[in-house]
Design an enzyme around this catalytic site. Structure first.
Site, PDB file in Angstrom:
ATOM      1  N   ASN A   8      -7.197   1.119   5.667  1.00  0.00           N
ATOM      2  CA  ASN A   8      -7.960  -0.006   5.119  1.00  0.00           C
ATOM      3  C   ASN A   8      -8.007  -1.069   6.214  1.00  0.00           C
ATOM      4  O   ASN A   8      -7.012  -1.745   6.460  1.00  0.00           O
ATOM      5  CB  ASN A   8      -7.264  -0.542   3.857  1.00  0.00           C
ATOM      6  CG  ASN A   8      -7.923  -1.812   3.325  1.00  0.00           C
ATOM      7  OD1 ASN A   8      -8.995  -2.210   3.803  1.00  0.00           O
ATOM      8  ND2 ASN A   8      -7.296  -2.446   2.345  1.00  0.00           N
ATOM      9  N   LYS A  10      -9.517  -3.785   6.224  1.00  0.00           N
ATOM     10  CA  LYS A  10      -9.672  -5.157   5.698  1.00  0.00           C
ATOM     11  C   LYS A  10     -10.758  -5.876   6.513  1.00  0.00           C
ATOM     12  O   LYS A  10     -11.670  -5.212   7.004  1.00  0.00           O
ATOM     13  CB  LYS A  10      -8.324  -5.882   5.690  1.00  0.00           C
ATOM     14  CG  LYS A  10      -7.246  -5.040   4.983  1.00  0.00           C
ATOM     15  CD  LYS A  10      -6.017  -5.793   4.621  1.00  0.00           C
ATOM     16  CE  LYS A  10      -5.061  -4.844   3.882  1.00  0.00           C
ATOM     17  NZ  LYS A  10      -3.835  -5.494   3.458  1.00  0.00           N
ATOM     18  N   HIS A  92      -8.092  -3.710  -5.095  1.00  0.00           N
ATOM     19  CA  HIS A  92      -7.063  -4.082  -4.123  1.00  0.00           C
ATOM     20  C   HIS A  92      -6.467  -5.432  -4.530  1.00  0.00           C
ATOM     21  O   HIS A  92      -7.185  -6.303  -5.046  1.00  0.00           O
ATOM     22  CB  HIS A  92      -7.653  -4.164  -2.710  1.00  0.00           C
ATOM     23  CG  HIS A  92      -6.594  -4.260  -1.663  1.00  0.00           C
ATOM     24  ND1 HIS A  92      -5.951  -5.445  -1.374  1.00  0.00           N
ATOM     25  CD2 HIS A  92      -6.023  -3.316  -0.871  1.00  0.00           C
ATOM     26  CE1 HIS A  92      -5.034  -5.213  -0.439  1.00  0.00           C
ATOM     27  NE2 HIS A  92      -5.056  -3.936  -0.110  1.00  0.00           N
ATOM     28  N   GLU A  94      -5.754  -7.934  -2.939  1.00  0.00           N
ATOM     29  CA  GLU A  94      -6.418  -9.107  -2.325  1.00  0.00           C
ATOM     30  C   GLU A  94      -7.696  -9.468  -3.087  1.00  0.00           C
ATOM     31  O   GLU A  94      -8.083 -10.640  -3.147  1.00  0.00           O
ATOM     32  CB  GLU A  94      -6.688  -8.827  -0.834  1.00  0.00           C
ATOM     33  CG  GLU A  94      -5.388  -8.850  -0.032  1.00  0.00           C
ATOM     34  CD  GLU A  94      -5.358  -7.950   1.194  1.00  0.00           C
ATOM     35  OE1 GLU A  94      -6.424  -7.509   1.659  1.00  0.00           O
ATOM     36  OE2 GLU A  94      -4.245  -7.691   1.698  1.00  0.00           O
ATOM     37  N   GLU A 163       0.443  -0.040  -4.499  1.00  0.00           N
ATOM     38  CA  GLU A 163       0.670  -1.013  -3.439  1.00  0.00           C
ATOM     39  C   GLU A 163       1.412  -2.215  -4.006  1.00  0.00           C
ATOM     40  O   GLU A 163       0.787  -3.129  -4.566  1.00  0.00           O
ATOM     41  CB  GLU A 163      -0.668  -1.491  -2.858  1.00  0.00           C
ATOM     42  CG  GLU A 163      -1.497  -0.400  -2.217  1.00  0.00           C
ATOM     43  CD  GLU A 163      -2.402  -0.941  -1.116  1.00  0.00           C
ATOM     44  OE1 GLU A 163      -2.384  -0.374  -0.030  1.00  0.00           O
ATOM     45  OE2 GLU A 163      -3.100  -1.947  -1.332  1.00  0.00           O
ATOM     46  N   GLY A 169       1.391  -6.309   4.092  1.00  0.00           N
ATOM     47  CA  GLY A 169       1.282  -7.191   5.252  1.00  0.00           C
ATOM     48  C   GLY A 169       2.532  -8.007   5.521  1.00  0.00           C
ATOM     49  O   GLY A 169       2.510  -8.941   6.316  1.00  0.00           O
ATOM     50  N   SER A 207       2.878  -2.018   4.140  1.00  0.00           N
ATOM     51  CA  SER A 207       3.687  -1.945   5.361  1.00  0.00           C
ATOM     52  C   SER A 207       4.109  -0.523   5.722  1.00  0.00           C
ATOM     53  O   SER A 207       5.196  -0.312   6.249  1.00  0.00           O
ATOM     54  CB  SER A 207       4.899  -2.881   5.262  1.00  0.00           C
ATOM     55  OG  SER A 207       4.467  -4.227   5.115  1.00  0.00           O
TER      56      SER A 207
HETATM   57  P1  13P Z   1      -0.423  -3.251   5.257  1.00  0.00           P
HETATM   58  O1  13P Z   1      -0.279  -1.787   5.654  1.00  0.00           O
HETATM   59  O2  13P Z   1      -0.980  -4.088   6.370  1.00  0.00           O
HETATM   60  O3  13P Z   1       0.815  -3.790   4.648  1.00  0.00           O
HETATM   61  O4  13P Z   1      -1.547  -3.277   4.117  1.00  0.00           O
HETATM   62  C1  13P Z   1      -1.461  -2.411   3.054  1.00  0.00           C
HETATM   63  C2  13P Z   1      -2.720  -2.481   2.286  1.00  0.00           C
HETATM   64  O5  13P Z   1      -3.005  -3.478   1.640  1.00  0.00           O
HETATM   65  C3  13P Z   1      -3.622  -1.327   2.334  1.00  0.00           C
HETATM   66  O6  13P Z   1      -4.639  -1.444   1.399  1.00  0.00           O
END
Ligand code: 13P
Length: 245
Positions: A8, A10, A92, A94, A163, A169, A207
């Protein structure tokens, strides 16, 4: 079950950076032992689709809950499909957090994707506060139940991604045991909902990196990963892919 490793990106990338990243991934990828996808920003779908070849599947990071019409800024599932999109992330954290997406909206998005032959990657996960009050299982079950309820028998065509919000992150990964415990709950819920639940992959995200991926993916109910930061670094992403067996 064949594992799926999905990146992803982002809101990262540029025409030049995407070309370099895809070139490095294609050069380093071997064999069909696992499925690989990259979920890229919408403006880059056409570019990355052309660079992906047939070993890397194309994914979107979101899809509209509406079919078409006066929804400025939205991208429909049919449009994504025309660009060769195979997967679309929905729900997601976010999106849930910054765009106030409810469980009901996420379920509709999954429905739109499925109607156009796109596999939704349905994200579920608890916040740190929810974990600390012992609500993890209730939260993820509620989030997944909305999607199951709206999609009935099509539910075998989805991918689920656990997740934990506190692990995204932050560099704080769920331990393999913590992740497995939640994956087992989700597996049981899917099993009760669908006769074809053995086809549904449950990914871990948060992560995940080149150092911890192998151990996470040896857990019985972890069928791959949804990777943010590390998916932008070709060497790391390739190591994660190689560790999926
Ligand atoms: P990270 O791997 O940067 O922690 O992000 C995970 C994520 O949100 C994947 O959709």
């Amino acid at each position: 079950m064949k594992k799926l490793i999905a990146g992803n990106w982002k809101m990262n990338g540029s025409l030049a950076a995407n070309e370099a990243l895809m070139g490095a991934l294609r050069a380093g990828l071997s064999g069909p032992a696992r499925d690989v996808a990259v979920c890229v920003p919408a403006p880059y779908l056409a570019q990355v689709g052309a660079l992906a070849g047939d070993v890397i599947a194309l994914g979107a990071q979101d899809v509209s809950a509406h079919e078409q019409g006066a929804y400025t800024g939205e991208v429909s599932a049919a449009m994504l499909r025309e660009l060769g999109v195979r997967y679309a992330i929905v729900g997601h954290s976010e999106r849930r957090q910054y765009h106030a997406e409810s469980d009901a909206v996420v379920a509709l998005k999954a429905q739109r994707a499925l109607a156009c032959g796109i596999t939704p990657i349905v994200c579920v996960g608890e916040t740190l506060a929810e974990r600390e009050t012992g609500d993890t299982e209730n939260v993820v079950k509620r989030q997944l139940a909305a999607v199951i309820h709206a999609n009935g028998h099509c539910i075998s065509e989805v991918v689920v991604a656990y997740e934990p919000v506190w692990a995204i992150g932050t560099g704080k990964t769920a331990t393999p045991q913590q992740a497995q415990q939640v994956h087992a709950v989700l597996r049981a819920q899917l099993h009760a909902a669908s006769a074809h639940s053995d086809r549904i992959r449950i990914l871990y995200g948060g992560s995940m990196n080149a150092g911890n991926a192998a151990e996470l993916m040896t857990q019985p109910d972890i069928d791959g990963g949804l990777i943010g930061g590390a998916s932008l670094k070709p060497e790391d992403f390739l190591k994660i892919i190689a560790s999926a067996r």
